[in-house]
Design an enzyme around this catalytic site. Structure first.
Site, mmCIF file in Angstrom:
data_model
loop_
_atom_site.group_PDB
_atom_site.id
_atom_site.type_symbol
_atom_site.label_atom_id
_atom_site.label_comp_id
_atom_site.label_asym_id
_atom_site.label_seq_id
_atom_site.Cartn_x
_atom_site.Cartn_y
_atom_site.Cartn_z
ATOM 1 N N SER A 102 -2.928 -6.270 1.445
ATOM 2 C CA SER A 102 -2.937 -5.787 0.260
ATOM 3 C C SER A 102 -2.412 -6.563 -0.699
ATOM 4 C CB SER A 102 -2.081 -4.419 0.170
ATOM 5 O OG SER A 102 -1.827 -3.998 -0.863
ATOM 6 N N TYR A 144 5.017 1.214 2.786
ATOM 7 C CA TYR A 144 3.494 0.726 2.795
ATOM 8 C C TYR A 144 3.387 -0.883 2.809
ATOM 9 C CZ TYR A 144 -1.238 -0.289 1.704
ATOM 10 O OH TYR A 144 -2.504 -1.094 1.314
#
Length: 250
Positions: free
Chosen positions: A127, A140
């Site tokens: 990400s 996350y």
């Protein structure tokens, strides 16, 4: 004809990546926890298999059914948005089980065959949250940053046996099911002290024009699978490319 196995193909980046490799003439093994054969055009070069990356037996069964592969794309992941102070550690562990330990387990499952053949490529999808800090996604981000460090180290050791490891770093993808897939997990995590701040974050995200589309990720994975330069990082999407061009923050 080369074969790619892709995790998390029920929607978003995984589905787009499977479609892209299929269109380029590859043998594609598209996996998901609940696989659906109607998501991709019928093709003799396509197989759809069940795979839960948090279940060792499921991993073993999928790898055995897949047979020899040339590229593994670890795309399966779950999202989490909320104040870290309000996030139960059980939820943090759930995120790590899929986003981090699932990736590691799949890598460990394919490396022996890659090593024996002296060829193969592992592509781990992380990400752009690893490129610059973003609020309310601390757990996350930690799960994805762990994969970044893991892959960087793994690439060094696998290079000695002729195997490659790469990172694809997607930006913000409003067209994915990141929020929908994590809705139950995120309930109650934006508590009163953070509510106004979270509203500002959501408003800002709604105004973004440079975002990541699933096809951006598919093309970055394709590029990584064909790169022999030793390059590790492949940002995907206009926003991720812009972040990658800046000095690291944090």
């Amino acid at each position: 004809m080369k074969t790619v196995l892709i995790t998390g193909c029920s929607s978003g980046y995984g589905l787009a990546t499977a479609a892209h490799f299929l269109a380029q003439g590859w043998q594609v093994i598209a996996t998901a926890r609940t696989p659906r054969s109607d998501l991709l055009p019928p093709s003799p070069q396509l197989r759809v298999l069940p795979l839960d990356v948090t279940d060792a037996a499921s991993i073993d069964a999928a790898i055995a059914a897949a047979g020899p592969i040339d590229v593994l794309v670890n795309n399966a992941g779950i999202g989490l948005f909320g104040a870290f102070e309000a996030t139960p550690m059980a939820t943090v562990r759930e995120v790590f089980e899929t986003n981090t330990f699932g990736v590691m387990a799949l890598c460990q499952a394919v490396i022996p065959a890659f090593r024996e053949r002296g060829a193969g490529c592992i592509i781990n999808v992380t990400s752009s949250a690893t490129l610059a800090p973003f609020p309310l996604v601390a757990a996350y981000t930690a799960s994805k940053t762990a994969v970044e460090g893991f892959t960087a180290s793994l690439a060094h050791e696998l290079r000695s046996v002729g195997v490659q490891a790469k990172l694809v770093e997607p930006g913000y993808g409003p067209g994915t099911r990141f929020t929908a897939n994590g809705q139950e997990r995120m309930q109650g995590l934006v508590t009163a002290p953070y509510r106004d701040f979270a509203a500002q974050i959501f408003a800002g995200m709604g105004q973004l024009t440079a975002v990541t589309q699933p096809q951006d990720v598919a093309e970055a994975v394709w590029q990584a699978a064909h790169d022999d330069s030793g390059r590790l990082h492949f940002p995907a999407g206009a926003d991720a490319l812009a972040l990658a061009a800046q000095p690291r923050q944090g």
